[in-house]
Design a protein around this motif. Structure first.
Motif, PDB file in Angstrom:
ATOM      1  N   PHE A 210     -14.076 -14.128   0.012  1.00  0.00           N
ATOM      2  CA  PHE A 210     -14.646 -13.617   1.258  1.00  0.00           C
ATOM      3  C   PHE A 210     -13.625 -13.732   2.380  1.00  0.00           C
ATOM      4  CE2 PHE A 210     -16.992 -14.265   5.227  1.00  0.00           C
ATOM      5  CZ  PHE A 210     -17.737 -13.097   5.261  1.00  0.00           C
ATOM      6  N   ARG A 211     -12.943 -14.855   2.416  1.00  0.00           N
ATOM      7  CA  ARG A 211     -11.930 -15.082   3.451  1.00  0.00           C
ATOM      8  C   ARG A 211     -10.753 -14.114   3.301  1.00  0.00           C
ATOM      9  NH1 ARG A 211      -9.655 -20.770   5.538  1.00  0.00           N
ATOM     10  NH2 ARG A 211      -9.624 -20.032   7.673  1.00  0.00           N
ATOM     11  N   LEU A 212     -10.288 -13.928   2.077  1.00  0.00           N
ATOM     12  CA  LEU A 212      -9.165 -13.015   1.840  1.00  0.00           C
ATOM     13  C   LEU A 212      -9.541 -11.567   2.154  1.00  0.00           C
ATOM     14  CD1 LEU A 212      -7.747 -14.389  -1.536  1.00  0.00           C
ATOM     15  CD2 LEU A 212      -6.523 -14.273   0.643  1.00  0.00           C
ATOM     16  N   GLY A 213     -10.749 -11.188   1.786  1.00  0.00           N
ATOM     17  CA  GLY A 213     -11.160  -9.792   1.937  1.00  0.00           C
ATOM     18  C   GLY A 213     -11.718  -9.441   3.291  1.00  0.00           C
ATOM     19  N   LYS A 214     -11.844 -10.426   4.161  1.00  0.00           N
ATOM     20  CA  LYS A 214     -12.460 -10.192   5.469  1.00  0.00           C
ATOM     21  C   LYS A 214     -11.742  -9.119   6.274  1.00  0.00           C
ATOM     22  CE  LYS A 214     -14.292 -13.646   7.824  1.00  0.00           C
ATOM     23  NZ  LYS A 214     -14.421 -14.849   8.663  1.00  0.00           N
ATOM     24  N   ARG A 215     -10.422  -9.145   6.267  1.00  0.00           N
ATOM     25  CA  ARG A 215      -9.649  -8.202   7.089  1.00  0.00           C
ATOM     26  C   ARG A 215      -9.083  -7.033   6.282  1.00  0.00           C
ATOM     27  NH1 ARG A 215      -6.810 -13.085   8.993  1.00  0.00           N
ATOM     28  NH2 ARG A 215      -8.224 -14.037  10.477  1.00  0.00           N
TER      29      ARG A 215
ATOM     30  N   LEU B 184      -6.120  -8.449  -9.566  1.00  0.00           N
ATOM     31  CA  LEU B 184      -4.741  -8.294 -10.039  1.00  0.00           C
ATOM     32  C   LEU B 184      -4.128  -7.002  -9.514  1.00  0.00           C
ATOM     33  CD1 LEU B 184      -5.165  -9.575 -13.699  1.00  0.00           C
ATOM     34  CD2 LEU B 184      -3.889 -10.695 -11.846  1.00  0.00           C
ATOM     35  N   ARG B 185      -4.910  -5.943  -9.482  1.00  0.00           N
ATOM     36  CA  ARG B 185      -4.417  -4.676  -8.923  1.00  0.00           C
ATOM     37  C   ARG B 185      -4.070  -4.830  -7.454  1.00  0.00           C
ATOM     38  NH1 ARG B 185      -8.658  -0.336 -11.612  1.00  0.00           N
ATOM     39  NH2 ARG B 185      -7.696  -0.315 -13.665  1.00  0.00           N
ATOM     40  N   LEU B 186      -4.924  -5.542  -6.724  1.00  0.00           N
ATOM     41  CA  LEU B 186      -4.656  -5.756  -5.301  1.00  0.00           C
ATOM     42  C   LEU B 186      -3.394  -6.581  -5.098  1.00  0.00           C
ATOM     43  CD1 LEU B 186      -8.275  -6.501  -4.092  1.00  0.00           C
ATOM     44  CD2 LEU B 186      -6.815  -4.651  -3.240  1.00  0.00           C
ATOM     45  N   SER B 187      -3.207  -7.609  -5.897  1.00  0.00           N
ATOM     46  CA  SER B 187      -2.018  -8.450  -5.725  1.00  0.00           C
ATOM     47  C   SER B 187      -0.748  -7.703  -6.128  1.00  0.00           C
ATOM     48  CB  SER B 187      -2.148  -9.757  -6.503  1.00  0.00           C
ATOM     49  OG  SER B 187      -2.180  -9.522  -7.889  1.00  0.00           O
ATOM     50  N   ARG B 188      -0.819  -6.844  -7.131  1.00  0.00           N
ATOM     51  CA  ARG B 188       0.346  -6.026  -7.509  1.00  0.00           C
ATOM     52  C   ARG B 188       0.692  -5.061  -6.383  1.00  0.00           C
ATOM     53  NH1 ARG B 188      -1.624  -5.765 -13.085  1.00  0.00           N
ATOM     54  NH2 ARG B 188      -2.771  -3.908 -12.501  1.00  0.00           N
ATOM     55  N   ARG B 189      -0.330  -4.518  -5.763  1.00  0.00           N
ATOM     56  CA  ARG B 189      -0.122  -3.583  -4.663  1.00  0.00           C
ATOM     57  C   ARG B 189       0.598  -4.260  -3.506  1.00  0.00           C
ATOM     58  NH1 ARG B 189      -5.473  -0.451  -3.064  1.00  0.00           N
ATOM     59  NH2 ARG B 189      -5.411   0.392  -5.150  1.00  0.00           N
ATOM     60  N   ARG B 190       0.236  -5.508  -3.228  1.00  0.00           N
ATOM     61  CA  ARG B 190       0.868  -6.246  -2.126  1.00  0.00           C
ATOM     62  C   ARG B 190       2.321  -6.572  -2.442  1.00  0.00           C
ATOM     63  NH1 ARG B 190      -4.129  -9.235  -1.499  1.00  0.00           N
ATOM     64  NH2 ARG B 190      -3.266 -10.824  -2.850  1.00  0.00           N
ATOM     65  N   THR B 191       2.615  -6.892  -3.708  1.00  0.00           N
ATOM     66  CA  THR B 191       3.994  -7.259  -4.044  1.00  0.00           C
ATOM     67  C   THR B 191       4.895  -6.039  -4.155  1.00  0.00           C
ATOM     68  OG1 THR B 191       3.476  -7.309  -6.414  1.00  0.00           O
ATOM     69  CG2 THR B 191       3.366  -9.385  -5.213  1.00  0.00           C
ATOM     70  N   ARG B 192       4.338  -4.877  -4.500  1.00  0.00           N
ATOM     71  CA  ARG B 192       5.135  -3.659  -4.613  1.00  0.00           C
ATOM     72  C   ARG B 192       5.512  -3.087  -3.258  1.00  0.00           C
ATOM     73  NH1 ARG B 192       2.109   0.351  -8.031  1.00  0.00           N
ATOM     74  NH2 ARG B 192       0.929  -1.354  -8.849  1.00  0.00           N
ATOM     75  N   ARG B 193       4.629  -3.257  -2.284  1.00  0.00           N
ATOM     76  CA  ARG B 193       4.871  -2.680  -0.965  1.00  0.00           C
ATOM     77  C   ARG B 193       4.916  -3.794   0.085  1.00  0.00           C
ATOM     78  NH1 ARG B 193       0.334   1.167   0.237  1.00  0.00           N
ATOM     79  NH2 ARG B 193      -0.864  -0.054  -1.197  1.00  0.00           N
ATOM     80  N   PRO B 194       6.030  -4.512   0.153  1.00  0.00           N
ATOM     81  CA  PRO B 194       6.104  -5.611   1.113  1.00  0.00           C
ATOM     82  C   PRO B 194       6.047  -5.150   2.566  1.00  0.00           C
ATOM     83  CG  PRO B 194       8.237  -5.279   0.077  1.00  0.00           C
ATOM     84  CD  PRO B 194       7.263  -4.358  -0.597  1.00  0.00           C
ATOM     85  N   ASP B 195       6.352  -3.888   2.815  1.00  0.00           N
ATOM     86  CA  ASP B 195       6.307  -3.374   4.174  1.00  0.00           C
ATOM     87  C   ASP B 195       4.898  -2.974   4.597  1.00  0.00           C
ATOM     88  OD1 ASP B 195       6.549  -1.339   2.216  1.00  0.00           O
ATOM     89  OD2 ASP B 195       7.025   0.124   3.792  1.00  0.00           O
ATOM     90  N   ALA B 196       3.957  -2.903   3.615  1.00  0.00           N
ATOM     91  CA  ALA B 196       2.580  -2.528   3.935  1.00  0.00           C
ATOM     92  C   ALA B 196       1.924  -3.654   4.710  1.00  0.00           C
ATOM     93  CB  ALA B 196       1.801  -2.240   2.673  1.00  0.00           C
ATOM     94  N   LYS B 197       1.118  -3.294   5.678  1.00  0.00           N
ATOM     95  CA  LYS B 197       0.466  -4.275   6.521  1.00  0.00           C
ATOM     96  C   LYS B 197      -0.832  -4.739   5.877  1.00  0.00           C
ATOM     97  CE  LYS B 197      -1.306  -5.108  11.099  1.00  0.00           C
ATOM     98  NZ  LYS B 197      -1.671  -4.520  12.380  1.00  0.00           N
ATOM     99  N   VAL B 198      -0.881  -6.010   5.530  1.00  0.00           N
ATOM    100  CA  VAL B 198      -2.095  -6.646   5.021  1.00  0.00           C
ATOM    101  C   VAL B 198      -2.367  -7.835   5.919  1.00  0.00           C
ATOM    102  CG1 VAL B 198      -3.157  -7.827   3.094  1.00  0.00           C
ATOM    103  CG2 VAL B 198      -1.574  -5.953   2.663  1.00  0.00           C
ATOM    104  N   GLU B 199      -3.459  -7.778   6.638  1.00  0.00           N
ATOM    105  CA  GLU B 199      -3.761  -8.858   7.590  1.00  0.00           C
ATOM    106  C   GLU B 199      -4.450  -9.996   6.919  1.00  0.00           C
ATOM    107  OE1 GLU B 199      -5.702  -7.415  11.046  1.00  0.00           O
ATOM    108  OE2 GLU B 199      -4.629  -5.548  10.938  1.00  0.00           O
TER     109      GLU B 199
END
Length: 152
Positions: free
Chosen positions: A62-67, A137-152
């Motif tokens: 819940f905390r991770l997905g809040k933003r 796992l898909r979400l975490s792969r997405r974050r590592t592939r696009r380090p320039d993407a903004k994830v709050e």
């Protein structure tokens, strides 16, 4: 911290439920009544691992997905109430009932009806938790592939 706690607690929860389910199937199919009794007696003690793991996974998720905004996050959020409801309304009461029945040696029709319901509900939770893990796992792969993407 949540990025570490969430995958670990989710994995612990999934493995715990899977071990309950597989040990039940194995004992019912291949073992003597005494082994079934032992398995059904021990499963409620596993709640001391399962419940905190699910709470940690849910709270950290819940905390991770809040933003975050994503169809994968939305899918995970929709599955969680089903997982929790299934556990609280079907799986925990069934496990306690089956433990009591097994300890008294009452392997009657009601035992096997509740056992069948518990196995089906357990399979549903295993599937839903597995889908949540896949999406995580898909979400975490997405974050590592696009380090320039903004994830709050």
């Amino acid at each position: 911290m949540s990025k570490t706690i969430h995958p670990i607690s989710g994995t612990v929860a999934l493995i715990t439920i899977l071990s309950f389910w597989l040990s039940t199937i194995w004992s019912e199919a291949f073992a003597a009544a005494q082994v079934v009794t032992t398995v059904k007696t021990l499963i409620p003690y596993g709640f001391f691992v399962l419940v905190p793991a699910l709470m940690a996974a849910g709270g950290s998720g819940f905390r991770l997905g809040k933003r975050m905004r994503s169809p994968l996050i939305d899918a995970k959020k929709k599955r969680m109430p089903l997982i929790v409801s299934n556990g609280i309304l079907i799986l925990i009461p069934s496990a306690l009932y089956l433990s009591f029945k097994a300890q008294t040696g009452a392997f009657d029709m009601s035992f096997y009806v509740v056992q069948a319901i518990e196995l089906m509900a357990g399979a549903v939770n295993i599937t839903l938790l597995g889908l949540n893990m896949r999406d995580g796992l898909r979400l975490s792969r997405r974050r590592t592939r696009r380090p320039d993407a903004k994830v709050e």
